[in-house]
Write an enzyme that holds these catalytic residues in place. Structure first.
Site, mmCIF file in Angstrom:
data_model
loop_
_atom_site.group_PDB
_atom_site.id
_atom_site.type_symbol
_atom_site.label_atom_id
_atom_site.label_comp_id
_atom_site.label_asym_id
_atom_site.label_seq_id
_atom_site.Cartn_x
_atom_site.Cartn_y
_atom_site.Cartn_z
ATOM 1 N N ASP A 83 -11.968 6.342 6.350
ATOM 2 C CA ASP A 83 -11.657 5.461 6.547
ATOM 3 C C ASP A 83 -10.884 5.569 8.308
ATOM 4 O OD1 ASP A 83 -9.511 3.143 6.180
ATOM 5 O OD2 ASP A 83 -7.982 4.286 5.582
ATOM 6 N N GLU A 134 -2.787 -2.526 -2.002
ATOM 7 C CA GLU A 134 -3.574 -2.154 -1.630
ATOM 8 C C GLU A 134 -3.989 -1.670 -2.145
ATOM 9 O OE1 GLU A 134 -3.078 -2.060 2.513
ATOM 10 O OE2 GLU A 134 -5.482 -1.246 3.108
ATOM 11 N N LYS A 166 -6.934 2.091 -2.534
ATOM 12 C CA LYS A 166 -7.770 3.227 -1.384
ATOM 13 C C LYS A 166 -8.913 4.363 -2.120
ATOM 14 C CE LYS A 166 -7.052 5.795 2.406
ATOM 15 N NZ LYS A 166 -5.833 5.760 3.878
ATOM 16 N N ASP A 192 -7.012 -4.616 9.812
ATOM 17 C CA ASP A 192 -6.520 -3.389 10.293
ATOM 18 C C ASP A 192 -7.473 -2.005 10.147
ATOM 19 O OD1 ASP A 192 -4.779 -1.550 9.746
ATOM 20 O OD2 ASP A 192 -5.346 -1.194 7.129
ATOM 21 N N ASP A 240 -10.742 3.136 10.613
ATOM 22 C CA ASP A 240 -9.581 2.246 11.460
ATOM 23 C C ASP A 240 -10.086 2.078 12.348
ATOM 24 O OD1 ASP A 240 -8.355 0.761 9.864
ATOM 25 O OD2 ASP A 240 -7.331 3.110 9.069
ATOM 26 N N TRP A 264 0.483 -1.655 0.299
ATOM 27 C CA TRP A 264 0.024 -0.059 0.056
ATOM 28 C C TRP A 264 0.767 1.185 -0.262
ATOM 29 C CZ3 TRP A 264 -0.824 4.212 3.924
ATOM 30 C CH2 TRP A 264 -1.550 5.079 3.455
ATOM 31 N N ASP A 316 -9.408 -3.769 1.337
ATOM 32 C CA ASP A 316 -9.368 -3.229 2.967
ATOM 33 C C ASP A 316 -10.396 -2.848 3.372
ATOM 34 O OD1 ASP A 316 -9.439 -0.990 5.088
ATOM 35 O OD2 ASP A 316 -7.681 -1.156 5.196
ATOM 36 N N HIS A 340 -8.450 -6.660 4.709
ATOM 37 C CA HIS A 340 -8.405 -5.503 6.210
ATOM 38 C C HIS A 340 -9.727 -5.625 6.531
ATOM 39 C CE1 HIS A 340 -3.837 -3.808 5.084
ATOM 40 N NE2 HIS A 340 -3.453 -5.022 5.253
ATOM 41 N N HIS A 379 -11.402 1.403 2.625
ATOM 42 C CA HIS A 379 -10.935 1.713 1.035
ATOM 43 C C HIS A 379 -11.962 2.314 0.914
ATOM 44 C CE1 HIS A 379 -6.846 1.449 2.011
ATOM 45 N NE2 HIS A 379 -7.522 1.800 3.115
HETATM 46 C C1 RNT Z 1 -3.987 2.462 5.252
HETATM 47 C C2 RNT Z 1 -3.871 0.707 4.451
HETATM 48 C C3 RNT Z 1 -2.890 0.235 5.001
HETATM 49 C C4 RNT Z 1 -2.228 0.359 6.201
HETATM 50 C C5 RNT Z 1 -1.099 -0.331 7.117
HETATM 51 C C6 RNT Z 1 -0.334 0.285 8.245
HETATM 52 O O1 RNT Z 1 -5.085 3.022 4.646
HETATM 53 O O2 RNT Z 1 -4.992 0.265 5.424
HETATM 54 O O3 RNT Z 1 -3.100 -0.820 5.059
HETATM 55 O O4 RNT Z 1 -2.598 0.583 7.278
HETATM 56 O O5 RNT Z 1 -0.596 -0.517 5.648
HETATM 57 ZN ZN ZN Z 2 -4.923 -1.388 4.832
#
Ligand code: RNT
Ligand code: ZN
Length: 424
Positions: free
Chosen positions: A299, A231, A233, A332, A301, A190, A264, A291, A267
């Site tokens: 995003d 990955e 986004k 993640d 998290d 990523w 993810d 993820h 994303h």
């Molecule tokens: C970031 C991505 C990625 C990170 C990690 C730390 O938006 O989700 O996966 O969270 O690489």
């Molecule tokens: Zn991620």
């Protein structure tokens, strides 16, 4: 709290009853538990320290936005491994470690693009001790060599070369890890590269990223040891207008190169049905790495919980029989407003409990109703299946594996927080 007193007899009795209920739908709960134990969930080490890493750069910008300042974060490898072991104590799942390259522990100080396998010796040996596999990621962020938020797509050749070297070495490290541990190591890429405002030449950025990836991926490795996933986004803070590694770009690139992608769940546009993507991609990409995260409006998290997004994602994988095949589970999220170890536990238990729930789902009855075009029955069954006694099976599994039933583990975590984390 009264319910912290575990009533073992009650749990066993509940399980026997649940077993009978599931049997009415031709589901074997013991078989589901056995299957559950074979499916690894890859645990993101970076939740343990808010994606800070062990390298120590003064005032460098972080491309991963983490909020909160809960005390006691892990500050070195030993502390982080101790925290992970503490989290694993309360999760009955099979685990895997997902490590970022910024958590190397070199004997002497090294640059990010100079790391080699031995700089991860402590992590590899720890995985061996625990009998778990390991996934790997090159950290293309939070570093002085980032320029204008770009790494592999930078227009500065010195910057791009730097990160290409890091990427080439990362794949070798992933290969060595997979070989040594005897379990596939997923090498995830990523990059935060993008622009705040509209670029005039999107193509130039994408051409540079493509060229960088071509060079990183040049060397073939044994697919038994490692595979590559990319990955994408939709946007990030500071890259609102343009993300070079968008989903479209990576899907097309991955298909062309015969590699995989990472989904993810934070994303995408908030209204997108991310679970729907599994069957759209799986025939064409080498692998899908997940993820699992909980994005609130963006995003963000947030710690994973047992919500409908998680359920429908895992349902799709189960119904297509893709566990331990083309789809790999990973977490993640990072939230520094709550205890970081407890956050791992909550997320792992959410993923585990939901995984068990979908493995127990009488999916064959839903498919049968659909084949017969009995859509009324299909919908009625979907609703009714929410009422099946998964929690009784989950409690039984946690009890049997000694992994903390109900909220009993919370008291132990409060103790750990006081005695270990807060003393750092
Ligand atoms: C970031 C991505 C990625 C990170 C990690 C730390 O938006 O989700 O996966 O969270 O690489
Ligand atoms: Zn991620």
């Amino acid at each position: 709290m009264k319910n912290e007193l575990i009533n073992k007899d009650l749990i066993l009795e509940n399980y026997e009853n649940a077993k009978k209920v599931y049997a009415l739908y031709d589901v074997d709960t013991d078989a589901a538990i056995e299957k559950f134990k074979t499916i690894p969930i890859s645990v993101h080490n970076w939740q343990g320290d808010d994606v800070t890493g062990f390298e120590d750069f003064e005032g460098v910008h972080s491309e991963n936005v983490v909020t909160g300042n809960y005390p006691g974060r892990a500050q070195n490898g030993d502390q982080m491994r101790q925290d992970l072991e503490q989290a694993f104590k309360f999760s009955p799942a099979r685990h895997k470690l997902n490590l970022h390259s910024m958590y190397a522990e070199p004997k002497e100080k090294k640059d990010r693009n100079e790391y080699d396998t031995e700089d991860y010796r402590n992590w590899i040996d720890w995985c061996k001790k625990l009998g778990i596999g390991m996934d790997f990621n090159v950290s293309y962020f939070t570093h002085p060599m980032m320029k204008d938020g770009c790494s592999l797509a930078s227009d500065d050749e010195a910057v791009r070369e730097y990160w290409i070297q890091a990427g080439i070495r990362g794949r070798k490290i992933a290969n060595d890890i997979g070989e040594e541990l005897g379990q596939l190591c997923i090498n995830n890429t990523w990059v935060p590269d993008g622009t705040k405002d509209m670029p005039a030449d999107r193509g130039a950025y994408r051409k540079r990223l493509m060229d960088s990836l071509d060079r990183i991926l040049e060397k073939p490795y044994d697919k038994k040891n490692m595979i590559d996933v990319l990955e994408g986004k939709v946007f990030g803070i500071g890259t609102e207008s343009f993300v070079v590694g968008s989903h479209d770009f990576y899907i097309a690139y991955a298909v062309k190169k015969g590699i995989g992608v990472t989904i993810d769940t934070g994303h995408y546009h908030p209204t997108e049905d991310v679970a729907d993507k599994i069957t759209a991609l799986v025939p064409f990409v080498e692998a899908i790495n997940l993820h699992l995260t909980r994005g609130i409006r963006w995003d963000s998290d947030h710690c994973l919980i047992t919500d409908d997004n998680l359920r429908s994602m895992l349902q799709e994988i189960k119904r297509q029989d893709l566990f331990n095949k083309k789809v790999h589970l990973g977490l993640d999220f990072f939230d520094a407003t709550i205890n970081r170890v407890t956050s791992w536990i909550i997320g792992l238990r959410a993923a585990g409990r939901t995984l068990l729930e979908v493995l127990l789902e009488p999916s064959h009855l839903l498919k049968e109703a659909e084949r017969k075009n009995d859509l009324t029955r299909r919908l009625a069954l979907m609703e009714e299946f929410r009422n099946l006694p998964v929690n009784a099976v989950w409690d039984y599994l946690c009890l049997k594996e000694g992994k903390g039933v109900g909220t009993s583990w919370l008291r132990e975590m409060e103790e750990y927080e006081k005695e270990v984390q807060f003393k750092r």
